[in-house]
Design a protein around this motif. Structure first.
Motif, short mmCIF file in Angstrom:
data_model
loop_
_atom_site.label_atom_id
_atom_site.label_comp_id
_atom_site.label_asym_id
_atom_site.label_seq_id
_atom_site.Cartn_x
_atom_site.Cartn_y
_atom_site.Cartn_z
N PRO A 196 2.65 3.25 -4.35
CA PRO A 196 2.70 4.68 -4.67
C PRO A 196 4.12 5.26 -4.64
O PRO A 196 4.45 6.13 -5.45
CB PRO A 196 1.84 5.32 -3.57
CG PRO A 196 0.98 4.23 -3.05
CD PRO A 196 1.72 2.95 -3.26
N ASP A 210 7.97 15.99 -0.92
CA ASP A 210 7.57 15.66 0.46
C ASP A 210 6.73 14.38 0.50
O ASP A 210 6.80 13.61 1.47
CB ASP A 210 6.79 16.81 1.08
CG ASP A 210 7.69 17.98 1.45
OD1 ASP A 210 8.93 17.78 1.43
OD2 ASP A 210 7.18 19.07 1.72
N VAL A 211 5.92 14.16 -0.54
CA VAL A 211 5.10 12.95 -0.58
C VAL A 211 6.00 11.72 -0.70
O VAL A 211 5.81 10.73 0.02
CB VAL A 211 4.09 13.01 -1.76
CG1 VAL A 211 3.28 11.72 -1.82
CG2 VAL A 211 3.17 14.22 -1.61
N ARG A 248 7.61 5.86 5.86
CA ARG A 248 6.63 4.88 6.36
C ARG A 248 6.92 3.48 5.81
O ARG A 248 6.72 2.48 6.51
CB ARG A 248 5.22 5.33 6.00
CG ARG A 248 4.72 6.42 6.97
CD ARG A 248 3.38 6.98 6.56
NE ARG A 248 2.32 6.00 6.50
CZ ARG A 248 1.40 5.78 7.46
NH1 ARG A 248 1.45 6.47 8.57
NH2 ARG A 248 0.44 4.90 7.30
N TRP A 302 7.67 11.11 2.60
CA TRP A 302 6.72 10.57 3.59
C TRP A 302 6.49 9.08 3.34
O TRP A 302 6.54 8.27 4.27
CB TRP A 302 5.42 11.36 3.51
CG TRP A 302 4.37 10.97 4.52
CD1 TRP A 302 4.35 11.32 5.84
CD2 TRP A 302 3.21 10.17 4.27
NE1 TRP A 302 3.23 10.77 6.44
CE2 TRP A 302 2.52 10.07 5.51
CE3 TRP A 302 2.68 9.52 3.16
CZ2 TRP A 302 1.32 9.35 5.65
CZ3 TRP A 302 1.50 8.82 3.29
CH2 TRP A 302 0.84 8.72 4.52
N LEU A 303 6.26 8.73 2.08
CA LEU A 303 6.05 7.31 1.74
C LEU A 303 7.30 6.49 2.02
O LEU A 303 7.22 5.36 2.49
CB LEU A 303 5.65 7.18 0.27
CG LEU A 303 4.24 7.70 -0.09
CD1 LEU A 303 4.10 7.83 -1.61
CD2 LEU A 303 3.17 6.75 0.45
N GLY A 341 0.80 -1.22 0.00
CA GLY A 341 0.00 0.00 0.00
C GLY A 341 0.84 1.27 0.00
O GLY A 341 0.36 2.33 -0.41
#
Lengths: 212, 212
Positions: free
Chosen positions: A111, A125-126, A133, A129-130, A107
């Motif tokens: 992306p 930034d996305v 995580r 962040w991914l 998940g």
């Protein structure tokens, strides 16, 4: 005409889960390429006839149309008597790791790779962040595989095919898997299963069509 | 001593899924507050004794420790004979929507609300990305609930408790649910189930502890 037709494309880790399982089960199957990158899964036709969720994979078997990799694999494990569960405890362990995968492994890695490597968005930034995580989830897996050969213990199940899927696109994730040695060893055990193939050797659509 | 102890906190939609189901099943249960915001789920102790995945909810029932909301709800549906499946087709429909939820509904609304409302990061690119993807998932749900009373058809199941969880924190999502009228009607049907309660009325820890 193959018995099973898998609507998929080479870049989809979720499709790979099912393609790999079909292959390892020795099913009579063929892939049917979905032009995801030109919006095929977003069309009314796709959503009305194949999958209201607008996703691949979709498995067509006679009159049955199955969606969601976890559901398809559950069905295949019963049909082929392989990589499934033998009791409720095993069924729930498979479910536990499959849910963890869909939320926090595939998940996020899906992306992440899409933006970082296929869309080449740069280190936004996305993406960061991914990335963060995803690494948290990989650390949890690494600890788990220090003590377990496969997701639910000693034997490979569909939960492994779920968890491993995006990790076999290793060079495209932008994450060094050497930092997770137990994950790497577990991937080696999956690769050693008779009949294992890389996603790009199982499904059409690679390399990405040139859209310039 | 309650028969079931749910390790949870009021802000966790994933915990709410289980808390709501316990309540609607009439279980003898009590919540045990987990200090998530001060790192309780990241400690070695939590991961070694309760959940290696570092997440709530965790349900303790006698000597059994169950994790992952989907697994816990599957177990409860069997124990209470409620909100579960009666055949393989229903089991797979519950699985299909529960996976969709964990990946694309709760899996995105959870982080969106966390960043936007609890951490107050402002409208960063990450928040915008999560917002856009959440809205795509809500549009799929809205189309589904135009034709279905509940996730798998006519009757409420654990898949509904999974999908609805973060949507009951409505004012905290920063998404206007009025734009999804069929979703709103379906939430109304869940609210009408005898015994329904809001997350903040089922679990401790609200409002967010003042950390200044």
């Amino acid at each position: 005409m193959a018995e099973y037709v898998l609507h998929c494309m080479a870049q989809s880790g979720h499709s790979y889960k099912v393609a790999l399982m079909l292959e390892l089960c020795g099913a009579d199957w063929k892939p049917e390429w979905v032009d995801f990158f030109n919006g095929a899964t977003r069309t009314e036709e796709f959503r009305d006839t194949l999958n209201e969720m607008g996703e691949v994979p979709v498995l067509v078997h006679g009159d049955d149309i199955l969606t969601q990799s976890a559901v398809i694999m559950d069905d295949l494990s019963e049909k082929f008597g392989a990589f499934g569960w033998e009791n409720d405890e095993e069924r729930r362990e498979i479910l536990r790791w499959t849910i963890f995968d869909n939320q926090k492994v595939s998940g996020l890695l899906g992306p992440l790779r899409f933006l970082r490597t296929l869309m080449k968005t740069g280190e936004t930034d996305v993406v960061k962040w991914l990335d963060g995580r995803s690494k948290s989830a990989l650390a949890i897996l690494d600890k788990h595989f220090a003590k377990n050969d496969f997701a639910i213990g000693k034997k490979p199940t569909s939960a492994d095919f779920s968890l491993c899927s995006y990790l076999f696109y290793e060079g495209e994730l932008g994450i060094d898997l050497e930092a997770y040695p137990n994950v790497t060893k577990w991937l080696g055990r999956i690769k050693a299963l008779p009949g294992w193939k890389h996603p790009y050797d199982l499904m059409p659509g690679h390399p990405l069509p040139d859209k310039t």
